[in-house]
Design a protein around this motif. Structure first.
Motif, mmCIF file in Angstrom:
data_model
loop_
_atom_site.group_PDB
_atom_site.id
_atom_site.type_symbol
_atom_site.label_atom_id
_atom_site.label_comp_id
_atom_site.label_asym_id
_atom_site.label_seq_id
_atom_site.Cartn_x
_atom_site.Cartn_y
_atom_site.Cartn_z
ATOM 1 N N ASN A 83 0.841 -1.198 0.000
ATOM 2 C CA ASN A 83 0.000 0.000 0.000
ATOM 3 C C ASN A 83 0.877 1.250 0.000
ATOM 4 O O ASN A 83 2.000 1.239 0.522
ATOM 5 N N ILE A 84 0.357 2.335 -0.579
ATOM 6 C CA ILE A 84 1.082 3.601 -0.663
ATOM 7 C C ILE A 84 0.186 4.711 -0.126
ATOM 8 O O ILE A 84 -0.987 4.825 -0.529
ATOM 9 N N PHE A 85 0.739 5.536 0.749
ATOM 10 C CA PHE A 85 0.010 6.668 1.320
ATOM 11 C C PHE A 85 0.840 7.914 1.056
ATOM 12 O O PHE A 85 1.976 8.024 1.532
ATOM 13 N N ARG A 86 0.280 8.858 0.297
ATOM 14 C CA ARG A 86 1.084 10.018 -0.095
ATOM 15 C C ARG A 86 0.204 11.268 -0.165
ATOM 16 O O ARG A 86 -1.002 11.201 -0.409
ATOM 17 N N GLY A 87 0.829 12.403 0.082
ATOM 18 C CA GLY A 87 0.165 13.685 -0.114
ATOM 19 C C GLY A 87 -0.931 13.996 0.869
ATOM 20 O O GLY A 87 -1.818 14.803 0.578
ATOM 21 N N LEU A 88 -0.877 13.411 2.069
ATOM 22 C CA LEU A 88 -1.917 13.626 3.079
ATOM 23 C C LEU A 88 -1.359 14.443 4.241
ATOM 24 O O LEU A 88 -0.168 14.386 4.553
ATOM 25 N N ASP A 89 -2.236 15.162 4.904
ATOM 26 C CA ASP A 89 -1.922 15.766 6.188
ATOM 27 C C ASP A 89 -2.756 15.049 7.246
ATOM 28 O O ASP A 89 -3.986 15.004 7.147
ATOM 29 N N LEU A 90 -2.092 14.432 8.233
ATOM 30 C CA LEU A 90 -2.782 13.713 9.302
ATOM 31 C C LEU A 90 -2.317 14.251 10.647
ATOM 32 O O LEU A 90 -1.105 14.366 10.896
ATOM 33 N N HIS A 91 -3.256 14.545 11.530
ATOM 34 C CA HIS A 91 -2.905 14.988 12.877
ATOM 35 C C HIS A 91 -4.091 14.747 13.802
ATOM 36 O O HIS A 91 -5.222 14.512 13.365
ATOM 37 N N LEU A 116 1.312 17.585 12.265
ATOM 38 C CA LEU A 116 1.137 19.038 12.214
ATOM 39 C C LEU A 116 -0.065 19.419 11.362
ATOM 40 O O LEU A 116 -0.515 18.649 10.511
ATOM 41 N N LEU A 117 -0.556 20.646 11.565
ATOM 42 C CA LEU A 117 -1.569 21.203 10.689
ATOM 43 C C LEU A 117 -0.975 21.452 9.305
ATOM 44 O O LEU A 117 0.243 21.532 9.154
ATOM 45 N N PRO A 118 -1.809 21.619 8.286
ATOM 46 C CA PRO A 118 -1.284 21.827 6.929
ATOM 47 C C PRO A 118 -0.357 23.029 6.797
ATOM 48 O O PRO A 118 0.508 23.043 5.911
ATOM 49 N N ASP A 119 -0.502 24.023 7.685
ATOM 50 C CA ASP A 119 0.385 25.188 7.608
ATOM 51 C C ASP A 119 1.682 25.000 8.401
ATOM 52 O O ASP A 119 2.497 25.922 8.500
ATOM 53 N N GLY A 120 1.870 23.807 8.980
ATOM 54 C CA GLY A 120 3.086 23.523 9.710
ATOM 55 C C GLY A 120 3.052 23.877 11.176
ATOM 56 O O GLY A 120 4.064 23.729 11.867
ATOM 57 N N SER A 121 1.916 24.309 11.687
ATOM 58 C CA SER A 121 1.809 24.638 13.108
ATOM 59 C C SER A 121 1.361 23.413 13.908
ATOM 60 O O SER A 121 0.898 22.413 13.345
ATOM 61 N N LEU A 122 1.498 23.503 15.231
ATOM 62 C CA LEU A 122 1.124 22.393 16.091
ATOM 63 C C LEU A 122 -0.383 22.181 16.108
ATOM 64 O O LEU A 122 -1.160 23.143 16.043
ATOM 65 N N ASP A 123 -0.784 20.910 16.213
ATOM 66 C CA ASP A 123 -2.192 20.604 16.452
ATOM 67 C C ASP A 123 -2.613 21.247 17.777
ATOM 68 O O ASP A 123 -1.867 21.195 18.765
ATOM 69 N N PRO A 124 -3.787 21.862 17.840
ATOM 70 C CA PRO A 124 -4.195 22.530 19.087
ATOM 71 C C PRO A 124 -4.365 21.585 20.267
ATOM 72 O O PRO A 124 -4.389 22.040 21.414
ATOM 73 N N THR A 187 9.762 24.154 7.026
ATOM 74 C CA THR A 187 10.886 24.974 6.581
ATOM 75 C C THR A 187 12.217 24.494 7.151
ATOM 76 O O THR A 187 13.276 24.957 6.727
ATOM 77 N N GLY A 188 12.161 23.607 8.130
ATOM 78 C CA GLY A 188 13.369 23.140 8.781
ATOM 79 C C GLY A 188 13.990 24.133 9.732
ATOM 80 O O GLY A 188 15.093 23.905 10.236
ATOM 81 N N THR A 189 13.294 25.215 10.047
ATOM 82 C CA THR A 189 13.877 26.278 10.876
ATOM 83 C C THR A 189 13.185 26.449 12.228
ATOM 84 O O THR A 189 13.696 27.185 13.080
ATOM 85 N N GLN A 190 12.034 25.813 12.426
ATOM 86 C CA GLN A 190 11.274 26.003 13.658
ATOM 87 C C GLN A 190 11.071 24.657 14.357
ATOM 88 O O GLN A 190 10.742 23.657 13.720
ATOM 89 N N ARG A 191 11.254 24.671 15.663
ATOM 90 C CA ARG A 191 11.068 23.451 16.441
ATOM 91 C C ARG A 191 9.598 23.079 16.523
ATOM 92 O O ARG A 191 8.754 23.899 16.880
ATOM 93 N N ARG A 192 9.321 21.844 16.178
ATOM 94 C CA ARG A 192 7.985 21.263 16.346
ATOM 95 C C ARG A 192 8.184 19.870 16.950
ATOM 96 O O ARG A 192 7.801 18.853 16.392
ATOM 97 N N GLY A 193 8.810 19.850 18.122
ATOM 98 C CA GLY A 193 9.303 18.613 18.695
ATOM 99 C C GLY A 193 8.236 17.570 18.952
ATOM 100 O O GLY A 193 7.138 17.876 19.425
ATOM 101 N N ASN A 194 8.557 16.324 18.627
ATOM 102 C CA ASN A 194 7.729 15.221 19.079
ATOM 103 C C ASN A 194 7.888 15.073 20.587
ATOM 104 O O ASN A 194 8.922 15.396 21.162
ATOM 105 N N GLY A 195 6.852 14.560 21.243
ATOM 106 C CA GLY A 195 6.812 14.552 22.698
ATOM 107 C C GLY A 195 7.856 13.681 23.357
ATOM 108 O O GLY A 195 8.105 13.812 24.559
#
Length: 247
Positions: A83-91, A116-124, A187-195
């Motif tokens: 199976n192939i899963f591509r081009g999705l945003d999941l959070h 992450l959200l589609p804009d690269g921000s953290l899920d609320p 962007t590779g410039t902002q921390r969005r650390g996994n827990g």
């Protein structure tokens, strides 16, 4: 998810511009189509675009799958292969992807934004929750790929409630993690650390390949709240390789 004799592709053509949010109230159907692969292609949605940047991620993903929060439902649970899963945003899922069992082989998770959200921000609903990685590969699932070389195949795996990518249990063997951003924004410039860890390899998992020496096989693993990569929990956890990454 009907059993078919030939591979199947799920494409999207939802009317209207912008991101289209799909919010299931319960876990999506198990993907258990034996070895006849299903491709779920979020990049088929008009207006989407694959990543073209050799270093970071500029993809446009317009299909967003949203869970019910850290103690809620799982997203895509895969029991079969090819199976192939591509081009999705999941959070917002307890686990966005779970590949489990010895029949879950030769699957590919590529070109997605996971956690992450589609804009690269953290899920609320971002929180610290044990047992809630974004991508969980376990119980004999083998020869699967989380990212691979090629601009369009890069995943961003960040902002997960616990770990980014996990591999657990005996006979979970020879899986690949390559060409991903893990713990950062697109962007590779902002921390969005996994827990917790970026990548966790435990409990007699063997032969995992994290990174590589060829072009675009390395990962960037940064900003996570625990180890970048952990290999642990028993003398049976052996033959795993962490090569050529930026950690």
């Amino acid at each position: 998810n009907a059993v078919t004799a030939a591979p199947v592709t799920i494409q999207f053509a939802i009317p209207g511009s912008g991101v289209h949010r799909i919010s299931p109230a319960s876990r999506l159907p198990l993907i258990n189509n034996a070895t006849v692969g299903i491709t779920i292609d979020g990049f088929s949605q008009p207006g989407s675009a694959v990543n073209t940047d050799p270093l970071v991620d500029n993809a446009v993903r317009l299909i967003e799958l949203v869970g019910t929060g850290p103690t809620g439902i799982e997203g895509l649970v895969v029991l079969g292969g090819h199976n192939i899963f591509r081009g999705l945003d999941l959070h917002g899922f307890l686990r966005a992807f779970r590949l489990t069992g010895t029949a879950a082989t030769y699957n590919e998770i590529t070109g997605n934004m996971i956690g992450l959200l589609p804009d690269g921000s953290l899920d609320p609903t971002y929180a610290d929750l044990v047992g809630s990685p974004c991508v969980d590969i376990n119980t004999g699932a083998s020869q699967n790929r989380v990212g691979k070389a090629g601009n369009a195949n890069r995943n961003v795996i960040s902002g997960c409630y616990e770990k980014g990518v996990t591999f657990y249990n005996q006979f979970t063997w020879h899986n690949y993690v390559q060409n991903n951003l893990i713990g950062l924004d697109p962007t590779g410039t902002q921390r969005r650390g996994n827990g917790s860890m970026g990548v966790d390899i435990n409990w007699s998992t063997n032969g995992t390949i994290v990174g590589g020496t060829a072009f675009q096989e390395h990962n960037v693993i940064s900003g996570n709240l625990n180890s970048g990569v952990e290999i642990s929990h028993g003398t049976g956890t052996k033959g795993n390789h962490v090569v050529g990454n930026y950690i």
